[in-house]
Write a protein that holds these residues in place. Structure first.
Motif, short mmCIF file in Angstrom:
data_model
loop_
_atom_site.label_atom_id
_atom_site.label_comp_id
_atom_site.label_asym_id
_atom_site.label_seq_id
_atom_site.Cartn_x
_atom_site.Cartn_y
_atom_site.Cartn_z
N LEU A 134 -5.14 -5.37 13.75
CA LEU A 134 -3.73 -5.12 13.46
C LEU A 134 -3.54 -4.83 11.97
O LEU A 134 -2.82 -3.90 11.60
N PHE A 135 -4.20 -5.58 11.11
CA PHE A 135 -4.12 -5.35 9.67
C PHE A 135 -4.57 -3.92 9.32
O PHE A 135 -3.88 -3.19 8.62
N ILE A 136 -5.70 -3.52 9.84
CA ILE A 136 -6.24 -2.18 9.57
C ILE A 136 -5.31 -1.10 10.12
O ILE A 136 -5.02 -0.10 9.44
N LEU A 137 -4.81 -1.29 11.33
CA LEU A 137 -3.94 -0.29 11.94
C LEU A 137 -2.60 -0.17 11.23
O LEU A 137 -2.05 0.93 11.10
N VAL A 138 -2.07 -1.28 10.75
CA VAL A 138 -0.79 -1.22 10.02
C VAL A 138 -0.99 -0.47 8.70
O VAL A 138 -0.16 0.35 8.31
N PHE A 148 -0.33 4.77 5.83
CA PHE A 148 -0.97 5.95 5.23
C PHE A 148 -0.52 7.22 5.94
O PHE A 148 -0.11 8.19 5.30
N CYS A 149 -0.58 7.23 7.27
CA CYS A 149 -0.18 8.41 8.04
C CYS A 149 1.31 8.70 7.88
O CYS A 149 1.72 9.86 7.78
N MET A 150 2.11 7.65 7.86
CA MET A 150 3.55 7.83 7.68
C MET A 150 3.83 8.48 6.33
O MET A 150 4.64 9.39 6.23
N THR A 151 3.14 8.02 5.30
CA THR A 151 3.32 8.60 3.98
C THR A 151 2.87 10.06 3.95
O THR A 151 3.54 10.91 3.37
N ILE A 205 0.84 -1.20 0.00
CA ILE A 205 0.00 0.00 0.00
C ILE A 205 0.88 1.25 0.00
O ILE A 205 0.61 2.22 -0.72
N ASP A 206 1.96 1.21 0.77
CA ASP A 206 2.89 2.33 0.84
C ASP A 206 3.49 2.64 -0.53
O ASP A 206 3.69 3.80 -0.89
N ALA A 207 3.77 1.62 -1.31
CA ALA A 207 4.35 1.81 -2.64
C ALA A 207 3.41 2.60 -3.56
O ALA A 207 3.87 3.35 -4.42
N PHE A 208 2.11 2.44 -3.38
CA PHE A 208 1.15 3.18 -4.19
C PHE A 208 0.85 4.55 -3.59
O PHE A 208 0.57 5.51 -4.31
#
Length: 132
Positions: free
Chosen positions: A102-106, A111-114, A46-49
Motif C-alpha cells: 500500500l505504501f509503494i502504491l500510494v 507520482f502518476c497523478m503528478t 512526495i507530491d510536494a516535491f
C-alpha cells in the motif's frame, strides 16, 4: 484518494461488524499516528516535491506534440492501473505485506497523478484565454 483510503482501509466499527475485512495495521503506531496516516502523509510529502519537478520537466519539453501531451499520454494508463491496484490487497487479512505494498502504491499513485495533472493544469490558461 485520502477519503477513500480511510473508508476502505480503516472501516468504521459498524462496517467491521458487518464483515468488512481489515487489510492493514489498525490503531495508533506512536503518538496517535496511524499507519494509514503515515502512508497518506508520505504521499502528500512526495507530491510536494514532485509537482515542481514535473512542472519544470513539462515546461522544458520539446516534443513535437507539445510540452504537455507526452506527459499526459504516458501517465494516463499507469495512473488508472495504479489507482485500481491501491484498493487490491495481495493478502486477505492484516499483513505487513499489505502495509508495504500500500505504501509503494500510494507513492506511485501520487507520482502518476503528478505526471498527468500538473501538465493538464498547465493547459487550462490556454483554454480560458479569450480568442481574438
Amino acid at each position: 484518494m485520502s477519503n477513500w483510503l480511510v473508508y476502505y482501509y480503516q472501516p468504521s466499527p459498524k462496517m467491521r461488524n458487518s464483515g468488512m475485512t481489515l487489510f492493514v495495521t489498525q490503531g495508533a503506531l506512536f503518538a496517535g499516528i496511524t499507519l494509514l496516516g503515515l502512508i497518506a502523509a508520505s504521499g502528500r510529502l512526495i507530491d510536494a516535491f514532485l509537482d515542481p519537478w514535473i512542472g519544470s520537466k513539462s515546461d522544458s519539453c520539446k516534443h513535437p506534440l507539445g510540452r504537455r501531451m507526452p506527459f499526459m499520454r504516458y501517465a494516463a494508463i499507469p495512473f488508472g492501473i495504479i489507482t485500481t491496484l491501491v484498493f487490491v490487497s495481495p493478502v486477505n487479512h492484516v499483513s505487513t505485506v499489505n502495509n508495504v505494498i500500500l505504501f509503494i502504491l500510494v507513492l506511485a499513485f501520487y507520482f502518476c497523478m503528478t505526471c498527468y495533472c500538473t501538465p493538464f493544469n498547465a493547459l487550462i490558461p490556454g483554454w480560458a484565454a479569450p480568442r481574438s
